[in-house]
Scaffold this motif. Structure first.
Motif, PDB file in Angstrom:
ATOM      1  N   THR A   1       0.836  -1.075  -0.115  1.00  0.00           N
ATOM      2  CA  THR A   1       0.031  -0.027   0.259  1.00  0.00           C
ATOM      3  C   THR A   1       0.792   1.187  -0.070  1.00  0.00           C
ATOM      4  O   THR A   1       1.792   1.231   0.667  1.00  0.00           O
ATOM      5  N   LYS A   2       0.599   2.157  -0.770  1.00  0.00           N
ATOM      6  CA  LYS A   2       1.377   3.329  -0.733  1.00  0.00           C
ATOM      7  C   LYS A   2       1.095   4.293   0.563  1.00  0.00           C
ATOM      8  O   LYS A   2      -0.184   4.703   0.554  1.00  0.00           O
ATOM      9  N   LEU A   3       1.743   4.342   1.367  1.00  0.00           N
ATOM     10  CA  LEU A   3       1.413   4.950   2.586  1.00  0.00           C
ATOM     11  C   LEU A   3       1.015   6.243   2.362  1.00  0.00           C
ATOM     12  O   LEU A   3       0.130   6.805   3.208  1.00  0.00           O
ATOM     13  N   GLU A   4       1.560   6.938   1.458  1.00  0.00           N
ATOM     14  CA  GLU A   4       1.218   8.546   1.572  1.00  0.00           C
ATOM     15  C   GLU A   4      -0.351   8.662   1.192  1.00  0.00           C
ATOM     16  O   GLU A   4      -0.801   9.872   1.418  1.00  0.00           O
ATOM     17  N   THR A   5      -0.772   7.646   0.630  1.00  0.00           N
ATOM     18  CA  THR A   5      -2.318   7.854   0.390  1.00  0.00           C
ATOM     19  C   THR A   5      -3.401   7.509   1.361  1.00  0.00           C
ATOM     20  O   THR A   5      -4.426   7.601   1.054  1.00  0.00           O
ATOM     21  N   VAL A   6      -2.769   6.902   2.355  1.00  0.00           N
ATOM     22  CA  VAL A   6      -3.730   6.457   3.546  1.00  0.00           C
ATOM     23  C   VAL A   6      -3.371   6.998   4.917  1.00  0.00           C
ATOM     24  O   VAL A   6      -4.200   7.039   5.655  1.00  0.00           O
ATOM     25  N   ILE A   7      -2.240   7.551   5.069  1.00  0.00           N
ATOM     26  CA  ILE A   7      -1.825   8.212   6.361  1.00  0.00           C
ATOM     27  C   ILE A   7      -2.697   9.458   6.600  1.00  0.00           C
ATOM     28  O   ILE A   7      -2.875  10.276   5.628  1.00  0.00           O
TER      29      ILE A   7
END
Length: 350
Positions: free
Chosen positions: A31-37
């Motif tokens: 998962t691209k963390l920048e999209t969910v944090i």
């Protein structure tokens, strides 16, 4: 597609094509963390069943009893009542965590209730998956069957040599290597859907040793991998081995990451209940809470954890006495959120 009897190449080594070369973490479907944090529910929580180990590996601080005494870390097993509280606490999140990782500093199979720990977590619904990492030396047939029946989703097995002499040299442990192979084989044949990955550190092995590892464990695992040495434990000097200066642990290019991604999706709970910022906190210098007096969710939402997140995002890691020189930031990270630091900082402070 290769036909029967043909061989596939992996890093200059060969194996029958049914052998899968696979690292212990998913490097491709992350998962691209920048999209969910920011996350209301962590992805991963490490819970350590035992911070003691029967091995004394050269790369690991837990294997140095004198060092453990110096830092005041008594080796212990997690008590059952504390464990069930932790799992019940995790159920308070708005959805299940992705992974409950029953592993941190020690050998999890030293905890006699390890199969019960798996079963309790699976039946609670607190997590999508339960996994662990073990040296497999204590994996008796009875224990293997109990673990498989309990519903473990993934077992990573760390192999420390390809013969008994190498085990003694690297881990200071006398082992019958052929017996160990049979333990691994038995679990594989009775794993009940549990994915089993077998990995070894290849930097201390000869080419023939690496080929033996592939030939031995390739047919009795869902995946195998040859890793590289890294100095991942902050403030710990490797003993008689050196970190690989050419590539990272998975063979990836060495690149320093400024923002540690771990506090944004995970944290670790030690056997006595203290909570560490990350799974590399062997000396307990990165404590952010205690689940004996707090709920797991309270720790996740705590100001202590939030302060660490902001520290990393502001680019202050190099000023931290422990995190400044963490080898994981150069040799081990699969995630890089550096380009999004300012954007994420605005989100988490908003």
């Amino acid at each position: 597609m290769l036909g029967n009897g043909e061989y596939a190449c992996f890093g200059g080594f060969y194996a029958m094509t049914e052998v899968k070369f696979k690292p212990r973490i998913d490097l491709e479907n992350r998962t691209k963390l920048e999209t969910v944090i920011p996350l209301s529910t962590p992805f991963v929580i490490f819970v350590d069943p035992s911070d003691a180990c029967n091995f004394k590996c050269k790369f690991c601080p837990t294997g140095d009893p004198k060092l453990m005494k110096e830092v005041g870390r008594p080796l212990r097993q997690m008590e059952w009542d504390l464990y069930t509280k932790i799992v019940d606490d995790i159920c308070q999140f708005d959805k299940p965590i992705r992974v409950l990782r029953l592993y941190k500093d020690g050998e999890p199979l030293l905890n006699k209730r390890f199969p019960d720990m798996i079963k309790y977590a699976k039946e609670s619904g607190c997590c999508d998956r339960v996994d662990t990492t073990t040296n497999a030396s204590l994996l008796t047939q009875d224990k293997a069957l109990a673990i498989a029946e309990a519903g473990l989703d993934r077992m990573n097995i760390s192999i420390e040599g390809v013969n008994s002499e190498q085990y003694k040299e690297f881990s200071d442990y006398r082992i019958n290597f052929d017996s160990l192979v049979e333990k691994v084989r038995f679990f594989y044949e009775n794993r009940n859907g549990c994915e089993m990955i077998v990995k070894i550190n290849g930097d201390t092995l000869t080419k023939d040793d690496k080929q033996k590892f592939i030939d031995t464990f390739g047919p009795i695992a869902d995946g195998i991998f040859i890793e590289h040495i890294m100095s991942c434990w902050p403030e710990f000097e490797l003993r008689d081995v050196e970190a690989n200066s050419d590539v990272g642990i998975y063979g990836q290019p060495i690149k320093e990451i400024k923002v540690c991604p771990y506090p944004f999706y995970s944290f670790s709970i030690n056997p006595e209940g203290s909570v560490s910022l990350c799974f590399l906190d062997w000396s307990r210098k990165l404590l952010i809470g205690d689940v004996k007096s707090q709920s797991v969710k309270e720790v996740w939402d705590s100001k202590e954890l939030q302060q660490y997140r902001e520290m990393f995002l502001k680019g202050d890691r190099k000023n931290h006495p422990v995190c400044a020189n963490c080898g994981q930031m150069t040799h081990g990270l699969p995630d890089n959120i550096d380009p999004y630091a300012d954007q994420i900082l605005e989100k988490i402070k908003g």
